[in-house]
Design a protein around this motif. Structure first.
Motif, PDB file in Angstrom:
ATOM      1  N   ARG A  31       0.675  -1.184   0.040  1.00 34.16           N
ATOM      2  CA  ARG A  31       0.015   0.027   0.006  1.00 34.16           C
ATOM      3  C   ARG A  31       1.021   1.403   0.034  1.00 34.16           C
ATOM      4  O   ARG A  31       1.935   1.242   0.720  1.00 34.16           O
ATOM      5  CB  ARG A  31      -0.826   0.107   1.314  1.00 34.16           C
ATOM      6  CG  ARG A  31      -1.887  -1.001   1.463  1.00 34.16           C
ATOM      7  CD  ARG A  31      -2.621  -1.199   0.302  1.00 34.16           C
ATOM      8  NE  ARG A  31      -3.641  -0.182   0.444  1.00 34.16           N
ATOM      9  CZ  ARG A  31      -4.867   0.105  -0.603  1.00 34.16           C
ATOM     10  NH1 ARG A  31      -5.013  -0.651  -1.534  1.00 34.16           N
ATOM     11  NH2 ARG A  31      -5.590   0.944  -0.652  1.00 34.16           N
ATOM     12  N   VAL A  32       0.434   2.219  -0.881  1.00 31.71           N
ATOM     13  CA  VAL A  32       1.379   3.427  -0.931  1.00 31.71           C
ATOM     14  C   VAL A  32       0.417   4.543  -0.641  1.00 31.71           C
ATOM     15  O   VAL A  32      -0.766   4.533  -0.862  1.00 31.71           O
ATOM     16  CB  VAL A  32       2.096   3.738  -2.287  1.00 31.71           C
ATOM     17  CG1 VAL A  32       2.951   2.724  -2.464  1.00 31.71           C
ATOM     18  CG2 VAL A  32       0.885   3.752  -3.430  1.00 31.71           C
ATOM     19  N   PRO A  33       0.943   5.685  -0.093  1.00 31.69           N
ATOM     20  CA  PRO A  33       0.152   7.038   0.238  1.00 31.69           C
ATOM     21  C   PRO A  33      -0.474   7.252  -0.929  1.00 31.69           C
ATOM     22  O   PRO A  33       0.091   7.467  -2.153  1.00 31.69           O
ATOM     23  CB  PRO A  33       1.078   7.908   0.912  1.00 31.69           C
ATOM     24  CG  PRO A  33       2.336   7.197   0.845  1.00 31.69           C
ATOM     25  CD  PRO A  33       2.348   5.788   0.317  1.00 31.69           C
ATOM     26  N   GLY A  34      -1.646   7.868  -0.998  1.00 30.98           N
ATOM     27  CA  GLY A  34      -2.317   8.544  -2.173  1.00 30.98           C
ATOM     28  C   GLY A  34      -2.396  10.091  -1.802  1.00 30.98           C
ATOM     29  O   GLY A  34      -2.114  10.547  -0.899  1.00 30.98           O
ATOM     30  N   PRO A  35      -3.038  10.629  -2.888  1.00 27.24           N
ATOM     31  CA  PRO A  35      -3.196  12.101  -2.671  1.00 27.24           C
ATOM     32  C   PRO A  35      -4.097  12.433  -1.411  1.00 27.24           C
ATOM     33  O   PRO A  35      -5.238  11.552  -1.228  1.00 27.24           O
ATOM     34  CB  PRO A  35      -3.906  12.433  -4.172  1.00 27.24           C
ATOM     35  CG  PRO A  35      -3.676  11.367  -5.113  1.00 27.24           C
ATOM     36  CD  PRO A  35      -3.552  10.023  -4.336  1.00 27.24           C
ATOM     37  N   GLY A  36      -3.910  13.405  -0.909  1.00 26.43           N
ATOM     38  CA  GLY A  36      -4.628  13.787   0.528  1.00 26.43           C
ATOM     39  C   GLY A  36      -4.219  13.283   1.653  1.00 26.43           C
ATOM     40  O   GLY A  36      -4.704  13.586   2.748  1.00 26.43           O
ATOM     41  N   PHE A  40       2.147  11.800   1.062  1.00 28.76           N
ATOM     42  CA  PHE A  40       2.222  11.437  -0.504  1.00 28.76           C
ATOM     43  C   PHE A  40       2.933  12.828  -0.758  1.00 28.76           C
ATOM     44  O   PHE A  40       2.729  13.802  -0.555  1.00 28.76           O
ATOM     45  CB  PHE A  40       0.453  11.705  -0.929  1.00 28.76           C
ATOM     46  CG  PHE A  40       0.645  11.858  -2.545  1.00 28.76           C
ATOM     47  CD1 PHE A  40       0.881  10.578  -3.217  1.00 28.76           C
ATOM     48  CD2 PHE A  40       0.083  12.817  -3.102  1.00 28.76           C
ATOM     49  CE1 PHE A  40       0.879  10.686  -4.512  1.00 28.76           C
ATOM     50  CE2 PHE A  40       0.134  12.867  -4.395  1.00 28.76           C
ATOM     51  CZ  PHE A  40       0.259  11.890  -5.033  1.00 28.76           C
ATOM     52  N   ASN A  41       3.986  12.345  -1.702  1.00 27.40           N
ATOM     53  CA  ASN A  41       4.708  13.431  -2.180  1.00 27.40           C
ATOM     54  C   ASN A  41       4.045  13.859  -3.889  1.00 27.40           C
ATOM     55  O   ASN A  41       4.434  13.016  -4.714  1.00 27.40           O
ATOM     56  CB  ASN A  41       6.091  13.062  -2.291  1.00 27.40           C
ATOM     57  CG  ASN A  41       7.135  14.078  -2.886  1.00 27.40           C
ATOM     58  OD1 ASN A  41       6.764  15.185  -3.261  1.00 27.40           O
ATOM     59  ND2 ASN A  41       8.516  13.769  -2.775  1.00 27.40           N
ATOM     60  N   ALA A  42       3.684  15.114  -4.130  1.00 22.76           N
ATOM     61  CA  ALA A  42       2.877  14.941  -5.416  1.00 22.76           C
ATOM     62  C   ALA A  42       4.082  15.553  -6.449  1.00 22.76           C
ATOM     63  O   ALA A  42       3.885  15.267  -7.489  1.00 22.76           O
ATOM     64  CB  ALA A  42       2.113  16.351  -5.228  1.00 22.76           C
ATOM     65  N   ALA A  43       5.412  15.905  -5.892  1.00 22.67           N
ATOM     66  CA  ALA A  43       6.419  16.174  -6.792  1.00 22.67           C
ATOM     67  C   ALA A  43       7.085  15.091  -7.342  1.00 22.67           C
ATOM     68  O   ALA A  43       7.798  15.055  -8.380  1.00 22.67           O
ATOM     69  CB  ALA A  43       7.292  17.127  -5.989  1.00 22.67           C
ATOM     70  N   ARG A  48       3.222   9.232  -7.771  1.00 21.46           N
ATOM     71  CA  ARG A  48       1.828   9.542  -8.302  1.00 21.46           C
ATOM     72  C   ARG A  48       1.566   8.208  -9.132  1.00 21.46           C
ATOM     73  O   ARG A  48       0.257   7.864  -9.046  1.00 21.46           O
ATOM     74  CB  ARG A  48       2.043  10.752  -9.130  1.00 21.46           C
ATOM     75  CG  ARG A  48       2.363  11.955  -8.440  1.00 21.46           C
ATOM     76  CD  ARG A  48       1.965  13.214  -9.159  1.00 21.46           C
ATOM     77  NE  ARG A  48       2.434  13.215 -10.832  1.00 21.46           N
ATOM     78  CZ  ARG A  48       3.643  13.712 -11.067  1.00 21.46           C
ATOM     79  NH1 ARG A  48       4.186  14.471 -10.053  1.00 21.46           N
ATOM     80  NH2 ARG A  48       4.147  13.739 -12.219  1.00 21.46           N
ATOM     81  N   ARG A  49       2.629   7.679  -9.829  1.00 25.96           N
ATOM     82  CA  ARG A  49       1.962   6.531 -10.503  1.00 25.96           C
ATOM     83  C   ARG A  49       1.751   5.429  -9.840  1.00 25.96           C
ATOM     84  O   ARG A  49       0.425   4.597 -10.057  1.00 25.96           O
ATOM     85  CB  ARG A  49       3.322   6.110 -11.676  1.00 25.96           C
ATOM     86  CG  ARG A  49       3.218   4.914 -12.321  1.00 25.96           C
ATOM     87  CD  ARG A  49       1.974   4.961 -13.562  1.00 25.96           C
ATOM     88  NE  ARG A  49       1.889   3.861 -14.390  1.00 25.96           N
ATOM     89  CZ  ARG A  49       2.095   3.733 -15.441  1.00 25.96           C
ATOM     90  NH1 ARG A  49       2.435   4.799 -15.977  1.00 25.96           N
ATOM     91  NH2 ARG A  49       1.722   2.548 -16.205  1.00 25.96           N
TER      92      ARG A  49
END
Length: 117
Positions: A31-36, A40-43, A48-49
């Protein structure tokens, strides 16, 4: 050898004793962290993928669960006949909760309009 065996051997090119390939083993994904979420690192394009792939897997798991429950509900309706409302209620409730969960994920939670009050 009967005609059916000859036809099945000719159409598949194999004898009736041939085995089908084994299904691929179930894969476990971390399991990986998702948006929110805080981690989660959006950069990071890899993060993100991975989050997108995880969201897609989760969605398709819900879809397949709903399909399986729907098939069992169909069988229950056919088996129970006129008593389906009493005997298939649990399956119908489970199916509707899965569908509601899917729709909430796709379209967001349903919010009542203030003009309806």
């Amino acid at each position: 050898m009967c005609i059916r065996d000859r036809v099945s051997t000719q159409s598949t090119g194999r004898s009736s004793g041939a085995r089908m390939p084994k299904p691929a083993p179930h894969r476990e994904f971390e399991r990986v962290p998702g948006p929110g979420q805080d981690d989660f690192n959006a950069a990071d394009p890899v993060a993100r993928r991975l989050a997108t792939e995880q969201r897609n897997r989760d969605h398709w798991v819900l879809v397949e669960q709903a399909k399986m429950v729907r098939e069992s509900l169909k069988e229950c309706y056919r088996r129970e006949g006129v008593n389906y409302q009493q005997n298939c209620a649990d399956g119908a409730i489970k199916y509707m909760s899965l569908v509601a969960k899917l729709k909430a994920k796709e379209y967001g939670p349903m919010v009542a309009n203030s003009s309806d009050e």
